[in-house]
Design a protein around this motif. Structure first.
Motif, short mmCIF file in Angstrom:
data_model
loop_
_atom_site.label_atom_id
_atom_site.label_comp_id
_atom_site.label_asym_id
_atom_site.label_seq_id
_atom_site.Cartn_x
_atom_site.Cartn_y
_atom_site.Cartn_z
N PRO A 31 0.79 -1.22 0.00
CA PRO A 31 0.00 0.00 0.00
C PRO A 31 0.83 1.28 0.00
O PRO A 31 0.31 2.35 -0.30
CB PRO A 31 -0.81 -0.10 1.29
N ASP A 32 2.11 1.15 0.33
CA ASP A 32 2.94 2.35 0.43
C ASP A 32 4.40 1.99 0.16
O ASP A 32 4.77 0.81 0.12
CB ASP A 32 2.79 3.00 1.81
N PRO A 33 5.24 3.00 -0.04
CA PRO A 33 6.66 2.74 -0.35
C PRO A 33 7.38 1.93 0.73
O PRO A 33 8.23 1.10 0.40
CB PRO A 33 7.25 4.14 -0.48
N ALA A 34 7.04 2.12 1.99
CA ALA A 34 7.71 1.37 3.06
C ALA A 34 7.41 -0.13 2.93
O ALA A 34 8.30 -0.96 3.13
CB ALA A 34 7.26 1.89 4.42
N ALA A 35 6.18 -0.48 2.61
CA ALA A 35 5.83 -1.89 2.42
C ALA A 35 6.58 -2.48 1.23
O ALA A 35 7.04 -3.62 1.29
CB ALA A 35 4.32 -2.03 2.23
N LEU A 36 6.72 -1.71 0.17
CA LEU A 36 7.48 -2.18 -1.00
C LEU A 36 8.94 -2.42 -0.62
O LEU A 36 9.51 -3.45 -0.97
CB LEU A 36 7.38 -1.17 -2.14
N ALA A 37 9.54 -1.48 0.10
CA ALA A 37 10.94 -1.63 0.50
C ALA A 37 11.12 -2.89 1.34
O ALA A 37 12.06 -3.67 1.14
CB ALA A 37 11.40 -0.39 1.25
N ALA A 38 10.20 -3.13 2.27
CA ALA A 38 10.28 -4.33 3.10
C ALA A 38 10.12 -5.59 2.26
O ALA A 38 10.80 -6.59 2.50
CB ALA A 38 9.20 -4.27 4.18
N TRP A 39 9.24 -5.56 1.26
CA TRP A 39 9.03 -6.72 0.39
C TRP A 39 10.31 -7.09 -0.34
O TRP A 39 10.60 -8.28 -0.50
CB TRP A 39 7.90 -6.42 -0.61
N THR A 40 11.09 -6.12 -0.79
CA THR A 40 12.31 -6.41 -1.54
C THR A 40 13.29 -7.23 -0.71
O THR A 40 13.98 -8.10 -1.25
CB THR A 40 13.00 -5.12 -2.04
#
Length: 189
Positions: A31-40
């Motif tokens: 839902p947000d850039p922080a979640a994307l960063a964690a996913w990587t």
């Protein structure tokens, strides 16, 4: 945030960050850039989360949806949209995540969000254009919309994972059998 991994291909893992795509309870796990960063990091694509912003999230979401549409088209025996193929090819042409051998063994995975997307796009191309495409499947549990590579020995896997969708489907089948048996006993009594 819980990320569903284990689809057998990181591009499908990215596509799987949206659950129940075709239902009212659709949920986006990025839902947000922080979640994307964690996913990587959670996927093992990189060791350190790269900086992510709204533009990076939008570009990753665009890639995610293109991968999903191409994979669905493949499953349905259709040719995917030209624009989706062009996007995946364009992203795959960028420098991917760098892997370095460390002294004393081990390795390091490094890259920014663009490199992560390139690595995901490469994985999508290798899946959809390679021999594993014959193993591509969609989860058989409603309303799940996850895609996966069936690496089971017999090639008859029906669910994206046994701990979630498979377990729920088997439990529901058991309840149906039990209810039918109880109804049969009541009628015959």
């Amino acid at each position: 945030m819980r990320y569903e991994l284990g689809s057998g291909n990181v591009a499908l893992d990215l596509a799987g960050t949206v659950s129940h795509r075709h239902a009212e309870d659709r949920h986006d796990r990025l839902p947000d850039p922080a979640a994307l960063a964690a996913w990587t990091v959670r996927t093992g694509l990189v060791d350190q989360a790269p900086p992510a912003d709204a533009a990076g999230l939008a570009a990753t979401t665009e890639l995610r949806e293109a991968v999903y549409r191409l994979a669905r088209a493949t499953l349905e025996g259709r040719t995917g949209e030209t624009g989706d193929r062009e996007l995946v090819n364009r992203v795959a042409a960028l420098p991917p995540v760098r892997i370095r051998l460390l002294g004393g063994g081990g390795l390091a995975r490094e890259g920014d969000l663009t490199a992560v997307r390139a690595t995901v796009a490469i994985a999508a191309i290798e899946l959809l254009g390679g021999p594993d495409v014959a193993r591509l499947k969609a989860c058989g549990a409603h309303p799940c919309s996850r895609l996966y590579v069936d690496r089971s020995r017999r090639g008859d896997r029906r669910w994206c994972d046994m701990s979630g969708c498979g377990n729920r489907a088997k439990a529901a089948a058991y309840r149906r059998r039990k209810a039918a048996a109880e109804t049969g006993r009541a009628v015959g009594a």
